[in-house]
Design a protein around this motif. Structure first.
Motif, short mmCIF file in Angstrom:
data_model
loop_
_atom_site.label_atom_id
_atom_site.label_comp_id
_atom_site.label_asym_id
_atom_site.label_seq_id
_atom_site.Cartn_x
_atom_site.Cartn_y
_atom_site.Cartn_z
N SER A 198 19.18 17.92 -21.82
CA SER A 198 18.12 18.52 -21.01
C SER A 198 17.39 17.45 -20.22
O SER A 198 17.42 16.26 -20.57
N ASN A 199 16.74 17.90 -19.17
CA ASN A 199 16.00 17.01 -18.27
C ASN A 199 14.52 17.05 -18.63
O ASN A 199 13.92 18.13 -18.66
N TYR A 200 13.94 15.90 -18.91
CA TYR A 200 12.53 15.83 -19.29
C TYR A 200 11.75 14.97 -18.31
O TYR A 200 12.28 13.99 -17.76
N TRP A 201 10.47 15.33 -18.14
CA TRP A 201 9.56 14.60 -17.26
C TRP A 201 8.31 14.19 -18.02
O TRP A 201 7.83 14.93 -18.87
N GLY A 202 7.76 13.02 -17.70
CA GLY A 202 6.47 12.63 -18.19
C GLY A 202 5.37 13.23 -17.33
O GLY A 202 5.63 13.90 -16.34
N GLN A 203 4.12 12.96 -17.73
CA GLN A 203 2.97 13.50 -17.03
C GLN A 203 2.59 12.68 -15.80
O GLN A 203 1.83 13.17 -14.96
N GLY A 204 3.09 11.47 -15.71
CA GLY A 204 2.82 10.64 -14.55
C GLY A 204 1.71 9.62 -14.79
O GLY A 204 0.83 9.84 -15.62
N THR A 205 1.80 8.53 -14.07
CA THR A 205 0.76 7.49 -14.12
C THR A 205 0.46 7.04 -12.69
O THR A 205 1.38 6.83 -11.89
N GLN A 206 -0.82 6.90 -12.38
CA GLN A 206 -1.24 6.57 -11.01
C GLN A 206 -1.10 5.08 -10.74
O GLN A 206 -1.57 4.25 -11.54
N PRO B 217 0.82 -1.23 0.00
CA PRO B 217 0.00 0.00 0.00
C PRO B 217 0.85 1.28 0.00
O PRO B 217 0.45 2.27 -0.62
N GLU B 218 2.00 1.24 0.63
CA GLU B 218 2.86 2.43 0.67
C GLU B 218 3.53 2.73 -0.67
O GLU B 218 4.19 3.76 -0.80
N ASP B 219 3.37 1.86 -1.65
CA ASP B 219 3.86 2.14 -3.00
C ASP B 219 2.87 2.99 -3.78
O ASP B 219 3.17 3.41 -4.90
N THR B 220 1.70 3.22 -3.22
CA THR B 220 0.69 4.04 -3.89
C THR B 220 1.21 5.45 -4.12
O THR B 220 1.64 6.12 -3.17
N ALA B 221 1.17 5.88 -5.37
CA ALA B 221 1.69 7.19 -5.73
C ALA B 221 1.47 7.42 -7.22
O ALA B 221 1.10 6.50 -7.95
N VAL B 222 1.72 8.65 -7.64
CA VAL B 222 1.86 8.93 -9.07
C VAL B 222 3.32 8.70 -9.43
O VAL B 222 4.22 9.26 -8.78
N TYR B 223 3.55 7.89 -10.43
CA TYR B 223 4.90 7.55 -10.86
C TYR B 223 5.26 8.36 -12.10
O TYR B 223 4.52 8.37 -13.09
N TYR B 224 6.42 9.00 -12.03
CA TYR B 224 6.89 9.87 -13.10
C TYR B 224 8.17 9.32 -13.71
O TYR B 224 9.07 8.87 -13.01
N CYS B 225 8.24 9.42 -15.02
CA CYS B 225 9.43 9.04 -15.76
C CYS B 225 10.29 10.29 -15.97
O CYS B 225 9.76 11.39 -16.19
N ASN B 226 11.59 10.10 -15.90
CA ASN B 226 12.53 11.19 -16.10
C ASN B 226 13.61 10.75 -17.08
O ASN B 226 14.06 9.60 -17.03
N GLY B 227 14.02 11.66 -17.95
CA GLY B 227 15.06 11.31 -18.91
C GLY B 227 16.03 12.45 -19.14
O GLY B 227 15.63 13.61 -19.21
N GLN B 228 17.31 12.10 -19.27
CA GLN B 228 18.35 13.05 -19.65
C GLN B 228 18.58 12.85 -21.14
O GLN B 228 19.14 11.83 -21.54
N ILE B 229 18.11 13.80 -21.94
CA ILE B 229 18.02 13.59 -23.39
C ILE B 229 18.63 14.76 -24.14
O ILE B 229 18.41 15.92 -23.78
N ARG B 230 19.38 14.41 -25.16
CA ARG B 230 19.86 15.43 -26.09
C ARG B 230 18.99 15.38 -27.33
O ARG B 230 18.88 14.33 -27.97
N SER B 231 18.37 16.48 -27.65
CA SER B 231 17.48 16.52 -28.81
C SER B 231 18.29 16.73 -30.09
O SER B 231 19.42 17.23 -30.05
N SER B 232 17.68 16.36 -31.21
CA SER B 232 18.32 16.56 -32.50
C SER B 232 18.55 18.04 -32.74
O SER B 232 17.63 18.85 -32.57
#
Length: 121
Positions: free
Chosen positions: A108-116, A87-102
């Motif tokens: 740069s540091n990018y974040w997703g919108q999250g998933t519950q 139960p303590e794992d309940t949260a919104v989980y966000y993805c993060n990436g260190q990405i160089r764009s074309s």
């Protein structure tokens, strides 16, 4: 423009499993480190797991041995396999990436919108 999109969240009973995915899209030149973070209601966002471009991994103590992070470089995707959920794992989980764009010269540091993720009986 680079986007990160998470999927795979949902409701699961204690002891169950879920697999989260995070796909990077857009004008990507190279993806370096990727990671997962989570934020529970009323708490600050916290580190969960991290994977380097050479697939070295690191985990928060609270998830080590239960969660596994992996990546598929051909698909620009990172995964989080979550087993023995509590139960303590309940949260919104966000993805993060260190990405160089074309066309870019820096990472740069990018974040997703999250998933519950909700762990409850």
């Amino acid at each position: 423009q680079v986007q990160l999109a998470e999927s795979g969240g949902g409701l699961v009973q204690p002891g169950g499993s879920l697999r989260l995915s995070c796909a990077a899209s857009g004008r990507i030149f190279s993806i370096y480190e990727m990671g997962w973070y989570r934020q529970a209601p009323g708490k600050q966002r916290e580190f969960v797991a991290h994977i380097t471009s050479s697939s070295n991994t690191n985990y928060a103590d609270s998830v080590r041995g239960r969660f596994t992070i992996s990546r598929d470089n051909a698909k620009n995707t990172v995964y989080l396999q979550m087993n023995s959920l509590k139960p303590e794992d309940t949260a919104v989980y966000y993805c993060n990436g260190q990405i160089r764009s074309s066309g870019g010269v820096s990472v740069s540091n990018y974040w997703g919108q999250g998933t519950q993720v909700t762990v409850s009986s």
